[in-house]
Design an enzyme around this catalytic site. Sequence first.
Site, PDB file in Angstrom:
ATOM      1  N   HIS A   2       0.859  -1.427  -0.033  1.00 25.93           N
ATOM      2  CA  HIS A   2      -0.012   0.143  -0.036  1.00 25.93           C
ATOM      3  C   HIS A   2       0.991   1.434   0.042  1.00 25.93           C
ATOM      4  O   HIS A   2       2.087   0.883  -0.270  1.00 25.93           O
ATOM      5  CB  HIS A   2      -0.806   0.010   1.137  1.00 25.93           C
ATOM      6  N   HIS A  45       3.989   1.491   2.030  1.00 29.75           N
ATOM      7  CA  HIS A  45       5.307   0.954   1.842  1.00 29.75           C
ATOM      8  C   HIS A  45       5.950   1.559   0.410  1.00 29.75           C
ATOM      9  O   HIS A  45       7.037   1.828   0.574  1.00 29.75           O
ATOM     10  CB  HIS A  45       4.825  -0.510   1.042  1.00 29.75           C
ATOM     11  N   CYS A  57      -2.085 -10.780  20.660  1.00 34.27           N
ATOM     12  CA  CYS A  57      -2.881 -10.517  19.629  1.00 34.27           C
ATOM     13  C   CYS A  57      -1.928 -11.235  18.383  1.00 34.27           C
ATOM     14  O   CYS A  57      -0.848 -11.080  17.974  1.00 34.27           O
ATOM     15  CB  CYS A  57      -2.819  -8.921  19.177  1.00 34.27           C
ATOM     16  N   CYS A 102      -0.725  -9.092  15.580  1.00 36.19           N
ATOM     17  CA  CYS A 102       0.525  -8.406  15.836  1.00 36.19           C
ATOM     18  C   CYS A 102       1.602  -9.389  16.151  1.00 36.19           C
ATOM     19  O   CYS A 102       2.747  -8.828  15.927  1.00 36.19           O
ATOM     20  CB  CYS A 102       0.488  -7.588  17.156  1.00 36.19           C
ATOM     21  N   CYS A 106      -6.831  -4.901  21.046  1.00 38.42           N
ATOM     22  CA  CYS A 106      -5.298  -4.321  20.654  1.00 38.42           C
ATOM     23  C   CYS A 106      -5.348  -3.161  20.033  1.00 38.42           C
ATOM     24  O   CYS A 106      -6.287  -2.646  19.271  1.00 38.42           O
ATOM     25  CB  CYS A 106      -5.078  -5.543  19.530  1.00 38.42           C
ATOM     26  N   HIS A 145      -5.337  -3.502  16.002  1.00 36.93           N
ATOM     27  CA  HIS A 145      -6.026  -4.106  15.282  1.00 36.93           C
ATOM     28  C   HIS A 145      -7.742  -3.894  15.670  1.00 36.93           C
ATOM     29  O   HIS A 145      -8.646  -4.291  14.832  1.00 36.93           O
ATOM     30  CB  HIS A 145      -5.565  -5.701  15.127  1.00 36.93           C
ATOM     31  N   LYS A 175      -4.989   6.535  10.416  1.00 37.70           N
ATOM     32  CA  LYS A 175      -3.871   5.952   9.783  1.00 37.70           C
ATOM     33  C   LYS A 175      -4.421   4.907   8.731  1.00 37.70           C
ATOM     34  O   LYS A 175      -5.438   4.364   9.177  1.00 37.70           O
ATOM     35  CB  LYS A 175      -2.956   5.102  10.827  1.00 37.70           C
ATOM     36  N   LYS A 205      -5.143  -2.034   6.080  1.00 35.55           N
ATOM     37  CA  LYS A 205      -6.021  -2.723   5.476  1.00 35.55           C
ATOM     38  C   LYS A 205      -7.038  -3.106   6.345  1.00 35.55           C
ATOM     39  O   LYS A 205      -8.296  -3.175   5.792  1.00 35.55           O
ATOM     40  CB  LYS A 205      -4.987  -3.953   5.056  1.00 35.55           C
TER      41      LYS A 205
HETATM   42 ZN   LIG Z   1      -2.721  -6.522  17.035  1.00 33.89          ZN
END
Ligand SMILES: [Zn+2]
Length: 527
Positions: A18, A21, A126, A129, A143, A146, A294, A297
């Site tokens: 994305h 990167h 998680c 992560c 998390c 996430h 932020k 995805k």
């Molecule tokens: Zn996480």
Amino acid sequence: MGRFYITTPIYYVNDVPHIGHAYTTAAADVAARFHRQLGDDVFFLTGTDEHGTKVEQAAAARGLTPKEHVDEVVVKFKEVAARVGASNDFFIRTTDPEHERFVQGFVQRCYDAGDIYKSSYAGLYCPACEAYYTEENLVDGLCPDHGTEPVQMEEENYFFRLSAFQERLAAHYRSDRDFVRPRHRYNEALSFIDQGLDDISISRATLKWGIAVPWDEDQVIYVWVDALINYLSAMHYAPGQDLVSRFWPPSYHLMAQDILKFHGIIWPALLMSAGYELPEHLFIHGYLKLGGEKMSKTRGNVMDPFPLIEQYGADPFRFYCLREVSFGQDGMVSEEGFKARYNSELANDLGNLLSRTTSMIGKYRGGAVPAPPPDRTPGDSPLAAEAAEVAVTARNRLEEMDLSAALETVWTFVRRLNRYVEEQAPWKLAKEAGEEGAAGEAAATALDATLWDLAEGLRLLSVLLHPFVPATAATIRERLGLKSTDEGAEAASMESAAPGWEEAVWGLLPGGLVVVTGAPLFPRIED
Ligand SMILES: [Zn+2]
């Protein structure tokens, strides 16, 4: 000659490439190209992180072995580098056998140093992560990255004695306040250290897809430890002579803030334990945000840069990110913003400047850049002082990794040249030059001086803009009749033909070059 070693994080193959990167890779490329212009010995590393639970699961879901899976998906990450025009010297994969062997040797050194021990660990984990969280690090029990509920896990693992490095880390931070840049990120990392460091689990018993702990084959090395070591392992097997002695320690690790703790705390502690020098700097750039959040995805708010690159080329994308967002801070990006800046700055400011200049040289001087009038030295140009200042400021800012400020500086000169066209009004001078007598001669002389100034300004821009928009800089040089040494060459040799920074001074353009008028550099985007 200096040396410059810059890295991007290695990208996790389970992600979809994305804009984040693309942004990090493009920014690292700007710095690498600039240092090559300086004549520094440069190494630019990027690559992929290919181990861990998520990769194992994704492969299983597709009915493939993890290796088959990563061999397929690595292709799209290699494309990221190519598409943004990155001139990386190597692309490392953590599944490279040389990397795997090196990682085993590295953790063995930490183990032999007494910094690794076995213990059982229970906690909230998680899986996305691949990290444990304490209750207070969760947000509403979820998390923070996430938004998912962590699972209770208990394992016998190997632990790295991170707590034993607290004082050495704090001392290092206090002795080098530029270790992490910008300063607010430095403060963040230091305060985290000062709050006290816990030992960290660095192996997994439940996972198979990873690098085996060398003294205990039942465990694999935690994917983050494996990944961090890439910056050093690559120096041991990437193509090139004596890379370790030439390039270690890295000049800059470039990254976004989400991985600052891994790079600013765990990585230096691991290096201390294994007996290696620490990186000189970590530079933490901001997030490119869409809709104020932020991009990730998981949140589904990803701006896909690749269609834009496909359509308009890598240069406009690189330019946009570094113009729009102050490097080191978060900033908003959008497709509308991209198009607006493309039209106003690339098409209007720069594209028009080049086409006006070459077409006036064509029309008034038969296509040959006039020599500056004999009694006029380059320093007599009204642009000389400002050009010199711009070149010096741009260099200082690039050396400071202040990429967007450097580009801003260069752009002030693009605008100055456009104002100069209006001020000098070459079309009026051309008309007056047709008149008999002294007035006509003076106008002809002024026209020569003006056209040379504009061509010289563009030549200077081709040097200053090269790190940011390398293909554009090369085109400007071609249009000015400055021969590229190896035409039609591949990207690598194009790079070696890039103008050195010693050309970033006013007054080098010879008269008599034959300019080329071509298609607009940046055709306007019509809605
Ligand atoms: Zn996480």
